[in-house]
Design a protein around this motif. Structure first.
Motif, PDB file in Angstrom:
ATOM      1  N   ARG A  24     -21.063   5.142 -49.627  1.00 50.93           N
ATOM      2  CA  ARG A  24     -21.383   3.831 -50.205  1.00 50.93           C
ATOM      3  C   ARG A  24     -21.443   2.794 -49.088  1.00 50.93           C
ATOM      4  N   ALA A  25     -22.096   1.671 -49.398  1.00 51.39           N
ATOM      5  CA  ALA A  25     -22.220   0.615 -48.384  1.00 51.39           C
ATOM      6  C   ALA A  25     -20.845   0.171 -47.885  1.00 51.39           C
ATOM      7  N   VAL A  26     -19.855   0.168 -48.751  1.00 53.42           N
ATOM      8  CA  VAL A  26     -18.512  -0.283 -48.330  1.00 53.42           C
ATOM      9  C   VAL A  26     -17.845   0.693 -47.364  1.00 53.42           C
ATOM     10  N   ASP A  27     -18.399   1.884 -47.228  1.00 47.56           N
ATOM     11  CA  ASP A  27     -17.799   2.883 -46.327  1.00 47.56           C
ATOM     12  C   ASP A  27     -18.183   2.653 -44.864  1.00 47.56           C
ATOM     13  N   VAL A  28     -19.214   1.869 -44.633  1.00 43.49           N
ATOM     14  CA  VAL A  28     -19.852   1.864 -43.308  1.00 43.49           C
ATOM     15  C   VAL A  28     -18.896   1.462 -42.186  1.00 43.49           C
ATOM     16  N   ALA A  29     -18.128   0.395 -42.366  1.00 44.46           N
ATOM     17  CA  ALA A  29     -17.245  -0.052 -41.276  1.00 44.46           C
ATOM     18  C   ALA A  29     -16.208   1.027 -40.958  1.00 44.46           C
ATOM     19  N   ALA A  30     -15.621   1.622 -41.994  1.00 38.87           N
ATOM     20  CA  ALA A  30     -14.610   2.667 -41.771  1.00 38.87           C
ATOM     21  C   ALA A  30     -15.253   3.909 -41.164  1.00 38.87           C
ATOM     22  N   ARG A  31     -16.464   4.212 -41.586  1.00 36.36           N
ATOM     23  CA  ARG A  31     -17.163   5.384 -41.010  1.00 36.36           C
ATOM     24  C   ARG A  31     -17.401   5.178 -39.523  1.00 36.36           C
ATOM     25  N   GLU A  32     -17.867   4.004 -39.151  1.00 35.98           N
ATOM     26  CA  GLU A  32     -18.147   3.739 -37.736  1.00 35.98           C
ATOM     27  C   GLU A  32     -16.856   3.778 -36.902  1.00 35.98           C
ATOM     28  N   ALA A  33     -15.776   3.252 -37.468  1.00 47.74           N
ATOM     29  CA  ALA A  33     -14.489   3.283 -36.750  1.00 47.74           C
ATOM     30  C   ALA A  33     -14.018   4.732 -36.581  1.00 47.74           C
ATOM     31  N   LEU A  34     -14.203   5.532 -37.622  1.00 47.74           N
ATOM     32  CA  LEU A  34     -13.804   6.945 -37.533  1.00 47.74           C
ATOM     33  C   LEU A  34     -14.641   7.681 -36.485  1.00 47.74           C
ATOM     34  N   SER A  38     -13.366   9.470 -33.117  1.00 50.61           N
ATOM     35  CA  SER A  38     -13.567  10.918 -32.969  1.00 50.61           C
ATOM     36  C   SER A  38     -14.407  11.276 -31.751  1.00 50.61           C
ATOM     37  N   PHE A  39     -15.403  10.445 -31.434  1.00 44.96           N
ATOM     38  CA  PHE A  39     -16.357  10.818 -30.379  1.00 44.96           C
ATOM     39  C   PHE A  39     -16.366   9.834 -29.210  1.00 44.96           C
ATOM     40  N   GLY A  40     -15.622   8.734 -29.325  1.00 45.98           N
ATOM     41  CA  GLY A  40     -15.618   7.734 -28.260  1.00 45.98           C
ATOM     42  C   GLY A  40     -16.686   6.680 -28.507  1.00 45.98           C
ATOM     43  N   GLU A  41     -16.434   5.502 -27.973  1.00 48.42           N
ATOM     44  CA  GLU A  41     -17.355   4.390 -28.251  1.00 48.42           C
ATOM     45  C   GLU A  41     -18.691   4.557 -27.550  1.00 48.42           C
ATOM     46  N   VAL A  66     -12.686  10.826 -49.183  1.00 45.16           N
ATOM     47  CA  VAL A  66     -11.790   9.702 -49.456  1.00 45.16           C
ATOM     48  C   VAL A  66     -10.444  10.260 -49.908  1.00 45.16           C
ATOM     49  N   ARG A  67      -9.388   9.684 -49.339  1.00 48.85           N
ATOM     50  CA  ARG A  67      -8.030  10.138 -49.665  1.00 48.85           C
ATOM     51  C   ARG A  67      -7.142   8.912 -49.796  1.00 48.85           C
ATOM     52  N   GLU A  68      -6.482   8.786 -50.877  1.00 51.56           N
ATOM     53  CA  GLU A  68      -5.629   7.626 -51.155  1.00 51.56           C
ATOM     54  C   GLU A  68      -6.383   6.318 -50.914  1.00 51.56           C
ATOM     55  N   GLY A  69      -7.626   6.287 -51.359  1.00 53.29           N
ATOM     56  CA  GLY A  69      -8.438   5.074 -51.281  1.00 53.29           C
ATOM     57  C   GLY A  69      -9.016   4.779 -49.912  1.00 53.29           C
ATOM     58  N   LYS A  70      -8.814   5.683 -48.957  1.00 57.30           N
ATOM     59  CA  LYS A  70      -9.258   5.428 -47.583  1.00 57.30           C
ATOM     60  C   LYS A  70     -10.304   6.455 -47.169  1.00 57.30           C
ATOM     61  N   LEU A  71     -11.316   6.008 -46.443  1.00 53.02           N
ATOM     62  CA  LEU A  71     -12.305   6.955 -45.929  1.00 53.02           C
ATOM     63  C   LEU A  71     -11.657   7.797 -44.818  1.00 53.02           C
ATOM     64  N   VAL A  72     -11.694   9.113 -44.995  1.00 56.69           N
ATOM     65  CA  VAL A  72     -11.058  10.000 -44.011  1.00 56.69           C
ATOM     66  C   VAL A  72     -12.021  11.056 -43.468  1.00 56.69           C
ATOM     67  N   GLY A  73     -13.267  11.016 -43.919  1.00 55.59           N
ATOM     68  CA  GLY A  73     -14.218  11.997 -43.398  1.00 55.59           C
ATOM     69  C   GLY A  73     -15.638  11.566 -43.676  1.00 55.59           C
ATOM     70  N   THR A  74     -16.542  12.041 -42.835  1.00 48.67           N
ATOM     71  CA  THR A  74     -17.950  11.675 -42.986  1.00 48.67           C
ATOM     72  C   THR A  74     -18.846  12.801 -42.492  1.00 48.67           C
ATOM     73  N   VAL A  75     -19.975  12.951 -43.175  1.00 45.39           N
ATOM     74  CA  VAL A  75     -21.034  13.828 -42.672  1.00 45.39           C
ATOM     75  C   VAL A  75     -22.361  13.300 -43.208  1.00 45.39           C
ATOM     76  N   ARG A  76     -23.393  13.403 -42.371  1.00 47.45           N
ATOM     77  CA  ARG A  76     -24.739  13.005 -42.813  1.00 47.45           C
ATOM     78  C   ARG A  76     -25.763  13.996 -42.275  1.00 47.45           C
ATOM     79  N   LEU A  77     -26.884  14.084 -42.986  1.00 44.89           N
ATOM     80  CA  LEU A  77     -27.978  14.953 -42.544  1.00 44.89           C
ATOM     81  C   LEU A  77     -29.253  14.135 -42.439  1.00 44.89           C
TER      82      LEU A  77
END
Ligand SMILES: CC(C)(COP(=O)(O)OP(=O)(O)OC[C@H]1O[C@@H](n2cnc3c(N)ncnc32)[C@H](O)[C@@H]1OP(=O)(O)O)[C@@H](O)C(=O)NCCC(=O)NCCS
Length: 195
Positions: A24-34, A38-41, A66-77
């Motif tokens: 979802r759009a609200v995931d984007v900031a947390a996804r980018e931080a994750l 994980s891979f470095g800036e 999502v776990r306990e209301g927090k984004l904890v993983g991401t994958v895209r194709l």
């Protein structure tokens, strides 16, 4: 007499369930931080990023854990042409370091691959550790003739076919073919309303 011992059931944070859902759009900031964690800036300089720059992910193929209301993983194709064959490239896949080894990465992979197959895609390619991705059916068997727009390690270029022969004889550069994001969102942009 044997002393009665009360069973100890520790409900630690490790016991918390997780869910996989569409990004979802609200995931984007947390996804980018994750992804930074994980891979470095400097991750935007990686070769596979050239397949994602300015593109939207394939429809329905951007997932969040999502776990306990927090984004904890991401994958895209992402849509690509693999030496002229239509395919998807998977990545990045990342799980919050505090939540690894709980099966979240596997759940993201299984759900992403099932969704890709259900949508009629015939093959998925990725650049990653064969020791991790072999368990999902990936191998370097069909990628020997393919290359990426930048440096890469040949033994990490892996693929899985959903349709037998989808990558037979595939040769040449893997290039992006997904829809362009609107210009102002082309850098570190959110998945355009990924369903
Ligand atoms: C790779 C990653 C997504 C796995 O997520 P996860 O939720 O911990 O994975 P799972 O719980 O489903 O699976 C854990 C298993 O994968 C193995 N594993 C994790 N990373 C691995 C790797 N690079 N190579 C081989 N095996 C790996 C673990 O040892 C564990 O093995 P086991 O099942 O035999 O105990 C996570 O470690 C991560 O985000 N890493 C940093 C980013 C990254 O490297 N992404 C992948 C690009 S190649």
């Amino acid at each position: 007499m044997t002393a009665f011992r009360k069973p100890q059931i520790a409900l630690t944070s490790k016991a918390a369930p997780f869910a996989i859902r569409s990004e979802r759009a609200v995931d984007v900031a947390a996804r980018e931080a994750l992804l930074d964690a994980s891979f470095g800036e400097d991750r935007h300089g990686r070769t596979c990023q050239r397949l994602r720059d300015g593109r939207a992910p394939a429809a329905g193929l951007a997932l969040s854990a999502v776990r306990e209301g927090k984004l904890v993983g991401t994958v895209r194709l992402w849509h690509v042409s693999a030496g002229g064959r239509p395919a998807l490239v998977l990545g990045p896949l990342a799980v919050d370091p505090a939540c690894r080894e709980l099966g979240i990465g596997a759940a993201l992979m299984h759900q992403a691959l099932a969704a890709a197959r259900a949508r009629g895609h015939e093959a998925v390619i990725l650049l990653g550790d064969a020791s991790y991705y072999a368990r999902f059916g990936f191998s370097a068997e069909k990628t020997a003739g393919l290359s990426l727009p930048g440096p890469f390690e040949r033994d990490r270029l892996l693929a899985i076919e959903f349709t037998d022969g989808a990558l037979d004889g595939a040769e040449g550069m893997i290039v992006p073919t997904g829809s362009a994001l609107p210009k102002r969102r082309s850098v570190r942009a959110p998945a355009a309303r990924a369903a």
